[in-house]
Design an enzyme around this catalytic site. Structure first.
Site, mmCIF file in Angstrom:
data_model
loop_
_atom_site.group_PDB
_atom_site.id
_atom_site.type_symbol
_atom_site.label_atom_id
_atom_site.label_comp_id
_atom_site.label_asym_id
_atom_site.label_seq_id
_atom_site.Cartn_x
_atom_site.Cartn_y
_atom_site.Cartn_z
ATOM 1 N N LYS A 175 -68.286 -15.343 36.201
ATOM 2 C CA LYS A 175 -67.969 -15.852 34.854
ATOM 3 C C LYS A 175 -69.084 -15.583 33.871
ATOM 4 O O LYS A 175 -68.876 -15.560 32.672
ATOM 5 C CB LYS A 175 -67.665 -17.349 34.926
ATOM 6 C CG LYS A 175 -66.279 -17.612 35.471
ATOM 7 C CD LYS A 175 -66.065 -19.093 35.738
ATOM 8 C CE LYS A 175 -65.225 -19.328 36.970
ATOM 9 N NZ LYS A 175 -65.976 -19.278 38.243
ATOM 10 N N SER A 233 -78.257 -8.553 44.025
ATOM 11 C CA SER A 233 -78.261 -8.441 42.553
ATOM 12 C C SER A 233 -78.795 -9.730 41.935
ATOM 13 O O SER A 233 -79.488 -9.709 40.923
ATOM 14 C CB SER A 233 -76.840 -8.179 42.047
ATOM 15 O OG SER A 233 -76.342 -6.988 42.571
ATOM 16 N N HIS A 251 -77.124 -1.433 47.540
ATOM 17 C CA HIS A 251 -75.767 -0.901 47.348
ATOM 18 C C HIS A 251 -75.785 0.626 47.524
ATOM 19 O O HIS A 251 -74.905 1.197 48.169
ATOM 20 C CB HIS A 251 -75.257 -1.207 45.931
ATOM 21 C CG HIS A 251 -75.045 -2.659 45.629
ATOM 22 N ND1 HIS A 251 -75.578 -3.274 44.527
ATOM 23 C CD2 HIS A 251 -74.341 -3.623 46.291
ATOM 24 C CE1 HIS A 251 -75.203 -4.551 44.505
ATOM 25 N NE2 HIS A 251 -74.461 -4.790 45.558
ATOM 26 N N ARG A 290 -75.557 -7.886 55.212
ATOM 27 C CA ARG A 290 -77.015 -7.872 55.233
ATOM 28 C C ARG A 290 -77.560 -8.748 56.337
ATOM 29 O O ARG A 290 -78.449 -8.379 57.077
ATOM 30 C CB ARG A 290 -77.569 -8.372 53.889
ATOM 31 C CG ARG A 290 -77.399 -7.389 52.780
ATOM 32 C CD ARG A 290 -77.537 -8.026 51.448
ATOM 33 N NE ARG A 290 -76.399 -8.873 51.157
ATOM 34 C CZ ARG A 290 -76.123 -9.395 49.979
ATOM 35 N NH1 ARG A 290 -76.951 -9.191 48.983
ATOM 36 N NH2 ARG A 290 -75.061 -10.128 49.795
HETATM 37 P P1 ADP Z 1 -69.841 -9.475 45.673
HETATM 38 O O1 ADP Z 1 -69.968 -10.292 44.443
HETATM 39 O O2 ADP Z 1 -68.463 -9.001 45.978
HETATM 40 O O3 ADP Z 1 -70.541 -9.997 46.891
HETATM 41 P P2 ADP Z 1 -71.975 -7.576 45.314
HETATM 42 O O4 ADP Z 1 -72.042 -6.620 44.192
HETATM 43 O O5 ADP Z 1 -73.013 -8.612 45.401
HETATM 44 O O6 ADP Z 1 -70.524 -8.136 45.228
HETATM 45 O O7 ADP Z 1 -71.922 -6.801 46.690
HETATM 46 C C1 ADP Z 1 -70.917 -5.894 47.003
HETATM 47 C C2 ADP Z 1 -70.981 -5.550 48.478
HETATM 48 O O8 ADP Z 1 -72.231 -4.965 48.756
HETATM 49 C C3 ADP Z 1 -70.871 -6.749 49.422
HETATM 50 O O9 ADP Z 1 -70.187 -6.319 50.589
HETATM 51 C C4 ADP Z 1 -72.297 -7.084 49.744
HETATM 52 O O10 ADP Z 1 -72.402 -7.706 51.012
HETATM 53 C C5 ADP Z 1 -72.889 -5.695 49.766
HETATM 54 N N1 ADP Z 1 -74.316 -5.707 49.457
HETATM 55 C C6 ADP Z 1 -74.942 -6.336 48.462
HETATM 56 N N2 ADP Z 1 -76.272 -6.117 48.498
HETATM 57 C C7 ADP Z 1 -76.473 -5.325 49.576
HETATM 58 C C8 ADP Z 1 -77.626 -4.774 50.188
HETATM 59 N N3 ADP Z 1 -78.858 -5.026 49.748
HETATM 60 N N4 ADP Z 1 -77.453 -3.998 51.279
HETATM 61 C C9 ADP Z 1 -76.208 -3.780 51.764
HETATM 62 N N5 ADP Z 1 -75.095 -4.287 51.263
HETATM 63 C C10 ADP Z 1 -75.213 -5.047 50.183
#
Ligand code: ADP
Length: 165
Positions: free
Chosen positions: A48, A135, A24, A97
Protein backbone atom coordinates in the site's frame (compact mmCIF):
# COMPACT_ATOMS: atom_id res chain seq x y z
CA UNK A 1 12.23 -35.67 -35.84
CA UNK A 2 9.11 -34.29 -34.16
CA UNK A 3 9.63 -30.86 -32.67
CA UNK A 4 6.74 -31.06 -30.23
CA UNK A 5 8.89 -33.24 -27.98
CA UNK A 6 10.74 -30.03 -27.17
CA UNK A 7 8.57 -27.48 -25.54
CA UNK A 8 9.63 -24.01 -24.61
CA UNK A 9 9.11 -23.12 -20.95
CA UNK A 10 8.08 -19.64 -19.85
CA UNK A 11 8.53 -18.84 -16.16
CA UNK A 12 7.17 -15.90 -14.22
CA UNK A 13 9.09 -14.43 -11.31
CA UNK A 14 6.52 -12.35 -9.41
CA UNK A 15 7.10 -9.93 -6.56
CA UNK A 16 6.97 -6.34 -5.41
CA UNK A 17 10.61 -5.59 -6.35
CA UNK A 18 10.47 -2.28 -4.45
CA UNK A 19 13.30 -2.00 -5.46
CA UNK A 20 15.04 -4.90 -7.25
CA UNK A 21 18.13 -6.06 -5.32
CA UNK A 22 21.18 -8.11 -6.22
CA UNK A 23 19.45 -11.02 -4.47
CA UNK A 24 16.57 -10.84 -6.95
CA UNK A 25 19.12 -10.53 -9.79
CA UNK A 26 20.96 -13.61 -8.53
CA UNK A 27 17.70 -15.55 -8.79
CA UNK A 28 16.87 -14.04 -12.20
CA UNK A 29 20.29 -15.16 -13.50
CA UNK A 30 19.69 -18.70 -12.22
CA UNK A 31 16.17 -18.76 -13.67
CA UNK A 32 17.30 -17.39 -17.04
CA UNK A 33 19.76 -20.29 -17.32
CA UNK A 34 17.15 -23.01 -17.05
CA UNK A 35 13.96 -21.48 -18.48
CA UNK A 36 13.55 -20.42 -22.10
CA UNK A 37 11.85 -17.18 -21.19
CA UNK A 38 11.65 -15.43 -17.82
CA UNK A 39 9.13 -12.69 -17.13
CA UNK A 40 9.81 -10.65 -14.01
CA UNK A 41 6.33 -9.53 -12.97
CA UNK A 42 5.92 -6.50 -10.74
CA UNK A 43 2.76 -6.65 -8.64
CA UNK A 44 0.84 -3.39 -8.70
CA UNK A 45 -1.54 -4.27 -5.91
CA UNK A 46 0.59 -5.65 -3.08
CA UNK A 47 2.19 -2.88 -1.08
CA UNK A 48 0.00 0.00 0.00
CA UNK A 49 2.90 2.34 0.57
CA UNK A 50 5.63 1.62 -1.97
CA UNK A 51 8.81 3.68 -2.30
CA UNK A 52 8.91 3.42 -6.10
CA UNK A 53 5.96 3.55 -8.51
CA UNK A 54 5.32 0.22 -10.25
CA UNK A 55 6.40 1.56 -13.67
CA UNK A 56 9.66 2.80 -12.16
CA UNK A 57 10.30 -0.64 -10.61
CA UNK A 58 9.86 -2.20 -14.06
CA UNK A 59 12.29 0.33 -15.58
CA UNK A 60 14.95 -0.52 -13.00
CA UNK A 61 14.53 -4.27 -13.65
CA UNK A 62 14.77 -3.68 -17.40
CA UNK A 63 17.97 -1.68 -16.98
CA UNK A 64 19.53 -4.24 -14.63
CA UNK A 65 18.66 -7.25 -16.84
CA UNK A 66 19.43 -5.63 -20.19
CA UNK A 67 22.14 -8.17 -21.07
CA UNK A 68 19.89 -11.21 -20.55
CA UNK A 69 17.99 -11.57 -23.78
CA UNK A 70 15.43 -14.09 -22.49
CA UNK A 71 14.44 -11.90 -19.52
CA UNK A 72 11.72 -9.27 -19.63
CA UNK A 73 9.85 -7.22 -17.05
CA UNK A 74 6.18 -6.37 -16.89
CA UNK A 75 3.44 -5.15 -14.55
CA UNK A 76 0.56 -7.28 -13.39
CA UNK A 77 -2.59 -6.59 -11.47
CA UNK A 78 -5.05 -9.02 -9.94
CA UNK A 79 -4.62 -12.77 -9.78
CA UNK A 80 -1.11 -14.03 -10.56
CA UNK A 81 -2.50 -17.24 -12.07
CA UNK A 82 -4.59 -15.20 -14.56
CA UNK A 83 -1.50 -13.27 -15.61
CA UNK A 84 0.50 -16.52 -15.93
CA UNK A 85 -2.21 -18.09 -18.11
CA UNK A 86 -2.42 -15.09 -20.45
CA UNK A 87 1.37 -15.19 -20.87
CA UNK A 88 1.44 -18.93 -21.54
CA UNK A 89 3.66 -19.57 -18.51
CA UNK A 90 3.93 -23.01 -16.94
CA UNK A 91 6.24 -22.09 -14.04
CA UNK A 92 6.17 -19.58 -11.17
CA UNK A 93 9.67 -18.91 -9.83
CA UNK A 94 10.09 -17.85 -6.19
CA UNK A 95 13.15 -17.44 -4.00
CA UNK A 96 13.64 -18.94 -0.56
CA UNK A 97 16.23 -17.18 1.53
CA UNK A 98 15.74 -18.78 4.93
CA UNK A 99 13.32 -21.01 6.78
CA UNK A 100 11.33 -17.87 7.62
CA UNK A 101 10.33 -17.50 3.93
CA UNK A 102 9.12 -21.08 3.71
CA UNK A 103 5.79 -20.99 5.49
CA UNK A 104 4.40 -18.07 3.48
CA UNK A 105 5.79 -19.43 0.22
CA UNK A 106 4.31 -22.87 0.87
CA UNK A 107 0.87 -21.38 1.52
CA UNK A 108 1.01 -19.30 -1.67
CA UNK A 109 2.28 -22.17 -3.81
CA UNK A 110 -0.41 -24.53 -2.55
CA UNK A 111 -3.15 -21.97 -3.12
CA UNK A 112 -1.84 -21.19 -6.60
CA UNK A 113 -1.81 -24.92 -7.38
CA UNK A 114 -5.44 -25.12 -6.28
CA UNK A 115 -6.34 -22.23 -8.60
CA UNK A 116 -4.31 -23.60 -11.54
CA UNK A 117 -2.95 -27.16 -11.24
CA UNK A 118 -1.15 -26.90 -14.60
CA UNK A 119 1.27 -24.26 -13.34
CA UNK A 120 4.14 -25.41 -11.12
CA UNK A 121 5.90 -23.26 -8.50
CA UNK A 122 9.68 -23.72 -8.55
CA UNK A 123 11.81 -22.52 -5.63
CA UNK A 124 15.43 -21.51 -6.02
CA UNK A 125 18.03 -20.52 -3.45
CA UNK A 126 20.11 -17.37 -3.92
CA UNK A 127 23.86 -17.32 -3.44
CA UNK A 128 24.71 -17.22 0.28
CA UNK A 129 25.87 -13.63 0.01
CA UNK A 130 22.27 -12.58 -0.67
CA UNK A 131 20.45 -14.78 1.80
CA UNK A 132 19.94 -11.89 4.25
CA UNK A 133 19.06 -9.26 1.64
CA UNK A 134 15.56 -7.82 1.28
CA UNK A 135 14.04 -4.76 -0.41
CA UNK A 136 12.71 -3.68 2.98
CA UNK A 137 16.20 -3.64 4.51
CA UNK A 138 17.62 -1.83 1.48
CA UNK A 139 15.00 0.92 1.86
CA UNK A 140 15.60 1.28 5.60
CA UNK A 141 19.36 1.57 5.17
CA UNK A 142 19.13 3.93 2.17
CA UNK A 143 16.81 6.22 4.12
CA UNK A 144 19.57 6.68 6.73
CA UNK A 145 22.31 6.79 4.06
CA UNK A 146 23.81 3.58 5.43
CA UNK A 147 23.39 1.22 2.49
CA UNK A 148 26.64 -0.73 1.93
CA UNK A 149 27.92 -0.97 -1.66
CA UNK A 150 27.16 -3.95 -3.87
CA UNK A 151 23.69 -4.91 -2.64
CA UNK A 152 21.65 -3.31 -5.41
CA UNK A 153 22.39 -2.69 -9.12
CA UNK A 154 23.84 0.76 -10.07
CA UNK A 155 20.50 1.98 -11.49
CA UNK A 156 18.81 1.38 -8.11
CA UNK A 157 21.69 2.96 -6.21
CA UNK A 158 21.28 6.10 -8.34
CA UNK A 159 17.54 6.32 -7.80
CA UNK A 160 17.88 5.75 -4.06
CA UNK A 161 20.43 8.53 -3.95
CA UNK A 162 18.03 10.78 -5.88
CA UNK A 163 15.35 10.09 -3.27
CA UNK A 164 17.37 10.21 -0.07
CA UNK A 165 20.50 12.17 -1.03
P1 ADP B 1 7.12 -10.26 -2.29
O1 ADP B 1 6.56 -8.98 -1.81
O2 ADP B 1 6.24 -11.03 -3.21
O3 ADP B 1 7.76 -11.14 -1.25
P2 ADP B 1 9.74 -9.44 -3.15
O4 ADP B 1 9.98 -8.46 -4.22
O5 ADP B 1 10.16 -9.09 -1.79
O6 ADP B 1 8.22 -9.76 -3.28
O7 ADP B 1 10.38 -10.83 -3.53
C1 ADP B 1 10.02 -11.54 -4.67
C2 ADP B 1 10.59 -12.94 -4.60
O8 ADP B 1 11.99 -12.87 -4.53
C3 ADP B 1 10.15 -13.75 -3.38
O9 ADP B 1 10.05 -15.11 -3.77
C4 ADP B 1 11.29 -13.57 -2.41
O10 ADP B 1 11.38 -14.67 -1.53
C5 ADP B 1 12.45 -13.54 -3.38
N1 ADP B 1 13.59 -12.80 -2.84
C6 ADP B 1 13.59 -11.60 -2.26
N2 ADP B 1 14.83 -11.23 -1.89
C7 ADP B 1 15.63 -12.27 -2.25
C8 ADP B 1 17.01 -12.54 -2.11
N3 ADP B 1 17.84 -11.71 -1.48
N4 ADP B 1 17.49 -13.70 -2.61
C9 ADP B 1 16.64 -14.57 -3.21
N5 ADP B 1 15.34 -14.40 -3.34
C10 ADP B 1 14.83 -13.27 -2.88
Amino acid sequence: MSTDKYKSVTAIYPGSFDPVTNGHLDLIARGAMIFDRLIVAVAQNMDKDPLFAPAERVEMIEAATFDWKNVEADLFEGLLMDFARTRGASVILRGIRAVSDYEYELQMAMMNRKIEPQIETVFMLPGEAYSYLSSRLVKELARFKGLPKGLVPPVVEERLRAKFG
